[in-house]
Design a protein around this motif. Sequence first.
Motif, PDB file in Angstrom:
ATOM      1  N   ILE A 198       0.837  -1.205   0.000  1.00 53.53           N
ATOM      2  CA  ILE A 198       0.000   0.000   0.000  1.00 53.53           C
ATOM      3  C   ILE A 198       0.870   1.253   0.000  1.00 53.53           C
ATOM      4  CG2 ILE A 198      -1.631   1.346   1.398  1.00 53.53           C
ATOM      5  CD1 ILE A 198      -2.853  -1.462   2.204  1.00 53.53           C
ATOM      6  N   VAL A 199       1.882   1.290   0.846  1.00 51.90           N
ATOM      7  CA  VAL A 199       2.797   2.437   0.898  1.00 51.90           C
ATOM      8  C   VAL A 199       3.459   2.627  -0.470  1.00 51.90           C
ATOM      9  CG1 VAL A 199       4.990   3.231   1.878  1.00 51.90           C
ATOM     10  CG2 VAL A 199       3.175   2.392   3.382  1.00 51.90           C
ATOM     11  N   ASP A 200       3.879   1.529  -1.108  1.00 47.70           N
ATOM     12  CA  ASP A 200       4.520   1.615  -2.421  1.00 47.70           C
ATOM     13  C   ASP A 200       3.555   2.124  -3.486  1.00 47.70           C
ATOM     14  OD1 ASP A 200       6.929   0.743  -1.375  1.00 47.70           O
ATOM     15  OD2 ASP A 200       6.727  -1.320  -2.118  1.00 47.70           O
ATOM     16  N   ILE A 201       2.322   1.631  -3.479  1.00 51.95           N
ATOM     17  CA  ILE A 201       1.324   2.082  -4.457  1.00 51.95           C
ATOM     18  C   ILE A 201       1.083   3.576  -4.314  1.00 51.95           C
ATOM     19  CG2 ILE A 201      -1.147   1.997  -5.027  1.00 51.95           C
ATOM     20  CD1 ILE A 201      -0.972  -1.071  -4.442  1.00 51.95           C
ATOM     21  N   VAL A 202       0.880   4.031  -3.092  1.00 51.35           N
ATOM     22  CA  VAL A 202       0.610   5.454  -2.874  1.00 51.35           C
ATOM     23  C   VAL A 202       1.815   6.287  -3.315  1.00 51.35           C
ATOM     24  CG1 VAL A 202       0.136   7.239  -1.142  1.00 51.35           C
ATOM     25  CG2 VAL A 202      -1.119   5.059  -1.076  1.00 51.35           C
ATOM     26  N   ALA A 203       3.017   5.848  -2.983  1.00 51.12           N
ATOM     27  CA  ALA A 203       4.223   6.588  -3.382  1.00 51.12           C
ATOM     28  C   ALA A 203       4.355   6.616  -4.908  1.00 51.12           C
ATOM     29  CB  ALA A 203       5.461   5.957  -2.759  1.00 51.12           C
ATOM     30  N   ASP A 204       4.134   5.472  -5.559  1.00 51.88           N
ATOM     31  CA  ASP A 204       4.256   5.409  -7.016  1.00 51.88           C
ATOM     32  C   ASP A 204       3.207   6.259  -7.713  1.00 51.88           C
ATOM     33  OD1 ASP A 204       6.370   3.641  -6.717  1.00 51.88           O
ATOM     34  OD2 ASP A 204       5.209   1.857  -7.260  1.00 51.88           O
ATOM     35  N   GLU A 205       1.962   6.186  -7.247  1.00 49.97           N
ATOM     36  CA  GLU A 205       0.860   6.888  -7.911  1.00 49.97           C
ATOM     37  C   GLU A 205       0.887   8.398  -7.670  1.00 49.97           C
ATOM     38  OE1 GLU A 205      -1.430   5.677 -10.042  1.00 49.97           O
ATOM     39  OE2 GLU A 205      -0.628   3.654  -9.909  1.00 49.97           O
ATOM     40  N   THR A 206       1.515   8.832  -6.593  1.00 45.83           N
ATOM     41  CA  THR A 206       1.536  10.264  -6.290  1.00 45.83           C
ATOM     42  C   THR A 206       2.853  10.934  -6.657  1.00 45.83           C
ATOM     43  OG1 THR A 206       2.206   9.835  -3.995  1.00 45.83           O
ATOM     44  CG2 THR A 206      -0.162  10.067  -4.426  1.00 45.83           C
ATOM     45  N   ALA A 207       3.856  10.150  -7.031  1.00 43.67           N
ATOM     46  CA  ALA A 207       5.167  10.710  -7.367  1.00 43.67           C
ATOM     47  C   ALA A 207       5.056  11.659  -8.557  1.00 43.67           C
ATOM     48  CB  ALA A 207       6.154   9.596  -7.675  1.00 43.67           C
ATOM     49  N   GLY A 208       5.523  12.867  -8.376  1.00 44.56           N
ATOM     50  CA  GLY A 208       5.573  13.831  -9.453  1.00 44.56           C
ATOM     51  C   GLY A 208       4.236  14.416  -9.879  1.00 44.56           C
ATOM     52  N   THR A 209       3.202  14.205  -9.080  1.00 41.81           N
ATOM     53  CA  THR A 209       1.897  14.777  -9.416  1.00 41.81           C
ATOM     54  C   THR A 209       1.370  15.585  -8.246  1.00 41.81           C
ATOM     55  OG1 THR A 209       0.647  12.863  -8.612  1.00 41.81           O
ATOM     56  CG2 THR A 209       1.277  12.827 -10.916  1.00 41.81           C
ATOM     57  N   THR A 210       0.562  16.554  -8.567  1.00 40.49           N
ATOM     58  CA  THR A 210      -0.101  17.314  -7.512  1.00 40.49           C
ATOM     59  C   THR A 210      -1.347  16.556  -7.093  1.00 40.49           C
ATOM     60  OG1 THR A 210      -1.502  18.558  -9.032  1.00 40.49           O
ATOM     61  CG2 THR A 210       0.688  19.493  -8.543  1.00 40.49           C
ATOM     62  N   ALA A 211      -1.917  16.935  -5.977  1.00 40.90           N
ATOM     63  CA  ALA A 211      -3.149  16.294  -5.505  1.00 40.90           C
ATOM     64  C   ALA A 211      -4.263  16.455  -6.527  1.00 40.90           C
ATOM     65  CB  ALA A 211      -3.567  16.882  -4.157  1.00 40.90           C
ATOM     66  N   SER A 212      -4.388  17.627  -7.123  1.00 42.17           N
ATOM     67  CA  SER A 212      -5.468  17.833  -8.093  1.00 42.17           C
ATOM     68  C   SER A 212      -5.228  17.032  -9.368  1.00 42.17           C
ATOM     69  CB  SER A 212      -5.662  19.316  -8.407  1.00 42.17           C
ATOM     70  OG  SER A 212      -4.509  19.845  -9.006  1.00 42.17           O
ATOM     71  N   GLU A 213      -3.970  16.873  -9.787  1.00 41.50           N
ATOM     72  CA  GLU A 213      -3.680  16.028 -10.956  1.00 41.50           C
ATOM     73  C   GLU A 213      -4.056  14.578 -10.679  1.00 41.50           C
ATOM     74  OE1 GLU A 213       0.117  18.393 -12.947  1.00 41.50           O
ATOM     75  OE2 GLU A 213       0.491  16.889 -11.398  1.00 41.50           O
ATOM     76  N   ALA A 214      -3.704  14.087  -9.499  1.00 38.48           N
ATOM     77  CA  ALA A 214      -4.054  12.712  -9.136  1.00 38.48           C
ATOM     78  C   ALA A 214      -5.562  12.538  -9.051  1.00 38.48           C
ATOM     79  CB  ALA A 214      -3.401  12.327  -7.808  1.00 38.48           C
ATOM     80  N   ALA A 215      -6.247  13.526  -8.509  1.00 38.60           N
ATOM     81  CA  ALA A 215      -7.696  13.443  -8.359  1.00 38.60           C
ATOM     82  C   ALA A 215      -8.409  13.534  -9.702  1.00 38.60           C
ATOM     83  CB  ALA A 215      -8.192  14.535  -7.428  1.00 38.60           C
ATOM     84  N   ASN A 216      -7.843  14.260 -10.659  1.00 37.62           N
ATOM     85  CA  ASN A 216      -8.468  14.414 -11.972  1.00 37.62           C
ATOM     86  C   ASN A 216      -8.194  13.249 -12.909  1.00 37.62           C
ATOM     87  OD1 ASN A 216      -9.775  16.843 -11.430  1.00 37.62           O
ATOM     88  ND2 ASN A 216      -7.939  18.024 -11.899  1.00 37.62           N
ATOM     89  N   ASP A 217      -7.242  12.409 -12.576  1.00 36.62           N
ATOM     90  CA  ASP A 217      -6.956  11.203 -13.347  1.00 36.62           C
ATOM     91  C   ASP A 217      -7.796  10.083 -12.713  1.00 36.62           C
ATOM     92  OD1 ASP A 217      -5.883   8.710 -14.160  1.00 36.62           O
ATOM     93  OD2 ASP A 217      -3.911   9.591 -14.489  1.00 36.62           O
ATOM     94  N   GLU A 218      -8.888   9.710 -13.381  1.00 40.02           N
ATOM     95  CA  GLU A 218      -9.855   8.792 -12.776  1.00 40.02           C
ATOM     96  C   GLU A 218      -9.245   7.460 -12.366  1.00 40.02           C
ATOM     97  OE1 GLU A 218     -14.355   7.083 -13.606  1.00 40.02           O
ATOM     98  OE2 GLU A 218     -13.322   8.223 -15.151  1.00 40.02           O
ATOM     99  N   ARG A 219      -8.397   6.896 -13.202  1.00 40.89           N
ATOM    100  CA  ARG A 219      -7.764   5.610 -12.862  1.00 40.89           C
ATOM    101  C   ARG A 219      -6.848   5.754 -11.642  1.00 40.89           C
ATOM    102  NH1 ARG A 219      -8.665   1.645 -16.322  1.00 40.89           N
ATOM    103  NH2 ARG A 219      -9.329   2.165 -18.404  1.00 40.89           N
ATOM    104  N   LYS A 220      -6.069   6.816 -11.640  1.00 38.30           N
ATOM    105  CA  LYS A 220      -5.136   7.034 -10.525  1.00 38.30           C
ATOM    106  C   LYS A 220      -5.910   7.258  -9.231  1.00 38.30           C
ATOM    107  CE  LYS A 220      -1.373   8.980 -11.407  1.00 38.30           C
ATOM    108  NZ  LYS A 220      -0.052   9.546 -11.544  1.00 38.30           N
TER     109      LYS A 220
END
Length: 114
Positions: A75-97
């Motif tokens: 879980i820690v790895d998934i969150v780190a990988d999916e949020t690396a280099g993105t802002t919160a709004s970018e992550a939230a606007n990418d439906e799959r992410k």
Amino acid sequence: MNTHDTPEVDELWTRFHKAVNMSSRELVDWLGVQPDVAPTPGPDGPAPLGMAAVGILGKRKVDLTAGDLEAMRKIVDIVADETAGTTASEAANDERKRHRLMSVGHDPLRDPGD
């Protein structure tokens, strides 16, 4: 001696609780109503890591199993990988992410102080 009383487990415990920023109730609700956004075949039902996170959130550190520790690392790895280099709004606007993050208990729009 408690095998979970080590600096490594302490660090993982802290990292897990920072990564999983949803309550167990919020996560259970999310897992019960998650939209079908994955076109690839997969198991029906709630995400296994999400359900593992719910179980871990209800435990004390001394009650963790080896399986819990493995799930926490994933879980820690998934969150780190999916949020690396993105802002919160970018992550939230990418439906799959956002779906993947929410399915393991991380709301990308949640303020870290919440």
